[in-house]
Design an enzyme around this catalytic site. Structure first.
Site, PDB file in Angstrom:
ATOM      1  N   ASN A  87     117.639  45.344  49.189  1.00  0.00           N
ATOM      2  CA  ASN A  87     116.307  45.565  49.757  1.00  0.00           C
ATOM      3  C   ASN A  87     116.334  46.131  51.164  1.00  0.00           C
ATOM      4  O   ASN A  87     115.341  46.673  51.626  1.00  0.00           O
ATOM      5  CB  ASN A  87     115.516  44.248  49.738  1.00  0.00           C
ATOM      6  CG  ASN A  87     116.317  43.078  50.242  1.00  0.00           C
ATOM      7  OD1 ASN A  87     117.380  42.748  49.704  1.00  0.00           O
ATOM      8  ND2 ASN A  87     115.852  42.447  51.295  1.00  0.00           N
ATOM      9  N   ALA A  89     109.912  37.435  41.944  1.00  0.00           N
ATOM     10  CA  ALA A  89     111.366  37.423  41.847  1.00  0.00           C
ATOM     11  C   ALA A  89     111.967  36.184  42.508  1.00  0.00           C
ATOM     12  O   ALA A  89     113.017  35.699  42.090  1.00  0.00           O
ATOM     13  CB  ALA A  89     111.957  38.690  42.464  1.00  0.00           C
ATOM     14  N   THR A  90     111.304  35.653  43.524  1.00  0.00           N
ATOM     15  CA  THR A  90     111.827  34.433  44.160  1.00  0.00           C
ATOM     16  C   THR A  90     111.936  33.314  43.130  1.00  0.00           C
ATOM     17  O   THR A  90     112.989  32.663  43.000  1.00  0.00           O
ATOM     18  CB  THR A  90     110.909  33.990  45.320  1.00  0.00           C
ATOM     19  OG1 THR A  90     110.889  35.025  46.307  1.00  0.00           O
ATOM     20  CG2 THR A  90     111.388  32.692  45.947  1.00  0.00           C
ATOM     21  N   CYS A 113     112.850  37.678  61.353  1.00  0.00           N
ATOM     22  CA  CYS A 113     112.378  36.573  62.176  1.00  0.00           C
ATOM     23  C   CYS A 113     112.396  35.332  61.314  1.00  0.00           C
ATOM     24  O   CYS A 113     111.598  35.197  60.394  1.00  0.00           O
ATOM     25  CB  CYS A 113     110.964  36.822  62.657  1.00  0.00           C
ATOM     26  SG  CYS A 113     110.796  38.365  63.532  1.00  0.00           S
ATOM     27  N   HIS A 136     105.234  43.290  42.873  1.00  0.00           N
ATOM     28  CA  HIS A 136     104.747  44.039  44.042  1.00  0.00           C
ATOM     29  C   HIS A 136     105.768  44.995  44.617  1.00  0.00           C
ATOM     30  O   HIS A 136     105.467  45.738  45.543  1.00  0.00           O
ATOM     31  CB  HIS A 136     104.193  43.086  45.108  1.00  0.00           C
ATOM     32  CG  HIS A 136     105.220  42.287  45.858  1.00  0.00           C
ATOM     33  ND1 HIS A 136     105.649  42.630  47.113  1.00  0.00           N
ATOM     34  CD2 HIS A 136     105.880  41.145  45.539  1.00  0.00           C
ATOM     35  CE1 HIS A 136     106.529  41.727  47.554  1.00  0.00           C
ATOM     36  NE2 HIS A 136     106.689  40.818  46.605  1.00  0.00           N
ATOM     37  N   THR A 184      99.626  27.717  33.379  1.00  0.00           N
ATOM     38  CA  THR A 184      98.797  28.729  32.732  1.00  0.00           C
ATOM     39  C   THR A 184      99.167  30.108  33.257  1.00  0.00           C
ATOM     40  O   THR A 184      99.244  30.309  34.470  1.00  0.00           O
ATOM     41  CB  THR A 184      97.308  28.444  33.010  1.00  0.00           C
ATOM     42  OG1 THR A 184      97.031  27.104  32.591  1.00  0.00           O
ATOM     43  CG2 THR A 184      96.416  29.421  32.270  1.00  0.00           C
TER      44      THR A 184
HETATM   45  C1  LIG Z   1     111.063  41.137  47.341  1.00  0.00           C
HETATM   46  C2  LIG Z   1     112.345  40.676  46.800  1.00  0.00           C
HETATM   47  C3  LIG Z   1     112.485  39.405  46.245  1.00  0.00           C
HETATM   48  C4  LIG Z   1     111.350  38.410  46.215  1.00  0.00           C
HETATM   49  O1  LIG Z   1     110.363  38.828  45.310  1.00  0.00           O
HETATM   50  P1  LIG Z   1     108.931  38.086  45.291  1.00  0.00           P
HETATM   51  O2  LIG Z   1     108.301  38.620  44.059  1.00  0.00           O
HETATM   52  O3  LIG Z   1     108.238  38.544  46.537  1.00  0.00           O
HETATM   53  O4  LIG Z   1     109.170  36.638  45.253  1.00  0.00           O
HETATM   54  C5  LIG Z   1     113.712  39.045  45.751  1.00  0.00           C
HETATM   55  N1  LIG Z   1     114.743  39.887  45.780  1.00  0.00           N
HETATM   56  C6  LIG Z   1     114.654  41.115  46.301  1.00  0.00           C
HETATM   57  C7  LIG Z   1     115.835  42.007  46.294  1.00  0.00           C
HETATM   58  C8  LIG Z   1     113.445  41.556  46.824  1.00  0.00           C
HETATM   59  O5  LIG Z   1     113.374  42.766  47.353  1.00  0.00           O
END
Ligand SMILES: *Cc1c(COP(=O)(O)O)cnc(C)c1O
Length: 401
Positions: A163, A80-81, A337, A213, A251
């Site tokens: 989150n 998601a990042t 942190c 994840h 890829t």
């Molecule tokens: C975990 C999270 C992300 C980042 O996702 P990754 O797949 O770890 O890069 C972005 N936004 C929210 C709300 C998340 O909980």
């Protein structure tokens, strides 16, 4: 899932907003693509490549089905990042390249860091980042968004589920407001898939991000939804072989993508059952914490929240004291942190909590693999730890941060 075992898992994992266990069924689905079916999904000229490509396309359909998208609207990313970065930077840069005079990019102060930083970074390219506040219950007031949109705006980004607090924003309603003002609308769905029903075709969302994840899939894979009708155009972040319709070169990691697809299939198939079971566990835990810890308080809306999240502030003990007292319970503090400094969570501060209240806050994330015995253990252990902290600090000598 099976009924409660008599003993809790060890350690007890109640941090399912940080990450989730990869479902064993997801692991099984992935395994062949690490070993015998190792072809490059872009080598369409031979049978090994074709097998990998078929697996990738099956997964793409599974992801699309879970979010109410068309298959061709799904672009695979590393998580998601990356999806959030491509969506926000990509949309802003494409519009600017096309001579669009609008500069405003709107996000909410409680977004994930990767959204906040993507928006903030665009200031260096001449864009105007605007961060909207939330109400004390964590929700964005639609009127706050309407007012911000009186200045012509390129893009609005609002996450579906937070989150830290588990609060659910009204994405359909907010997206409609943004669209009426002519802005693109992006939503970070990392915490929403598998927790709430999502229908991107019905919602007027242009761009959306998901993460493997967070939904019992593997780490290091995610997807970006890019609407096709009307077509949303983005500038890619990096150059290369032009995979994923030029939006994301590199890829594709077939095993991870197969895992993401299977995780999405399970998320949809088990959404209702998971949510009901998890909500019962949450209610049980919250009842016991309230009974045993007078003055404990729940942060964020009581109603607009996912089943698995409890974000709670303790009247006295700090989160780190409590976690220290119960080392085999995995929960998370209301702090982050960053560069070795412990700072109160900006999300909790945005809801109006003081630094001291944030330091006394725990995030408890219940998930698919949480058992009733885990909840029993957590409730008893937290109550005992709290009583011990109170006894050790009878005069309530806490630092105000
Ligand atoms: C975990 C999270 C992300 C980042 O996702 P990754 O797949 O770890 O890069 C972005 N936004 C929210 C709300 C998340 O909980």
């Amino acid at each position: 899932m099976t009924d409660a075992p008599s003993r809790p898992n060890q350690p007890v994992y109640l941090d399912n907003q940080a990450t989730t266990r990869c479902d064993p069924r997801v692991v099984q689905a992935m395994l062949p693509y690490f070993s015998e079916d190792y072809g490059n999904p872009h080598s369409a000229e031979h049978v090994m490549g074709q097998r990998a490509e078929a697996a990738v396309e099956k997964a793409r359909a599974q992801v699309a089905a879970a979010i109410g998208a068309e298959v061709r609207e799904v672009v695979f990313t590393s998580g998601a990042t990356e999806a959030n970065n491509i969506a926000i930077r990509g949309a802003a840069r494409f519009a600017a390249n096309m001579g669009d005079p609008r500069r405003r990019i709107i996000a909410v102060v409680t977004e994930h860091k990767c959204v906040l930083e993507s928006v903030a970074d665009l200031a260096a390219e001449g864009f105007e980042p605007v961060f909207l506040p939330v109400r004390p219950d964590g929700l964005l007031d639609p009127d706050t968004l309407r007012e911000a949109l009186t200045t012509p705006t390129l893009l609005v980004s609002v996450m579906a589920v937070n989150n830290e607090t588990g609060v659910i924003q009204d994405i359909a309603g907010l997206a409609a407001i943004a669209k009426a003002a002519g802005a693109l609308f992006h939503s970070d769905l990392a915490q929403a898939v598998g927790k709430i029903a999502i229908d991107l075709t019905a919602w007027k969302v242009d761009l959306a991000s998901i993460s493997g994840h967070k939904l019992y899939g593997p780490k290091g894979v995610g997807a970006l939804f890019v609407r096709r009708r009307p077509r949303v155009r983005l500038l890619p972040l990096f150059s290369g072989g032009g995979q994923e319709r030029g939006l994301r070169s590199g890829t594709l990691p077939t095993p991870l993508i197969v895992g993401l697809g299977e995780a999405c299939r399970l998320a949809t198939a088990e959404l209702t059952a998971d949510a009901e079971r998890i909500a019962m566990l949450r209610c049980g835990l919250w009842d016991r914490l309230r009974r045993d810890i007078p003055g404990i308080r729940l942060n964020g809306s009581e109603t607009a929240r996912i089943a698995g999240n409890l974000n709670v502030t303790f009247p006295r003990a700090t989160a780190s004291e409590l976690m220290h007292a119960v080392p085999d319970l995995c929960v998370s503090t209301g702090s982050a942190c960053s560069s070795a400094e412990v700072e109160p969570s900006y999300v909790l501060r945005a809801l109006g909590l003081s630094g001291q209240q944030a330091a006394r806050t725990l995030r408890i994330g219940i998930g698919r693999f949480t058992s009733a015995a885990d909840i029993d253990y957590a409730a008893a252990a937290l109550a005992a730890a709290y009583a011990a902290c109170e006894a050790a600090n009878p005069d309530n000598p806490t630092r105000d941060t």
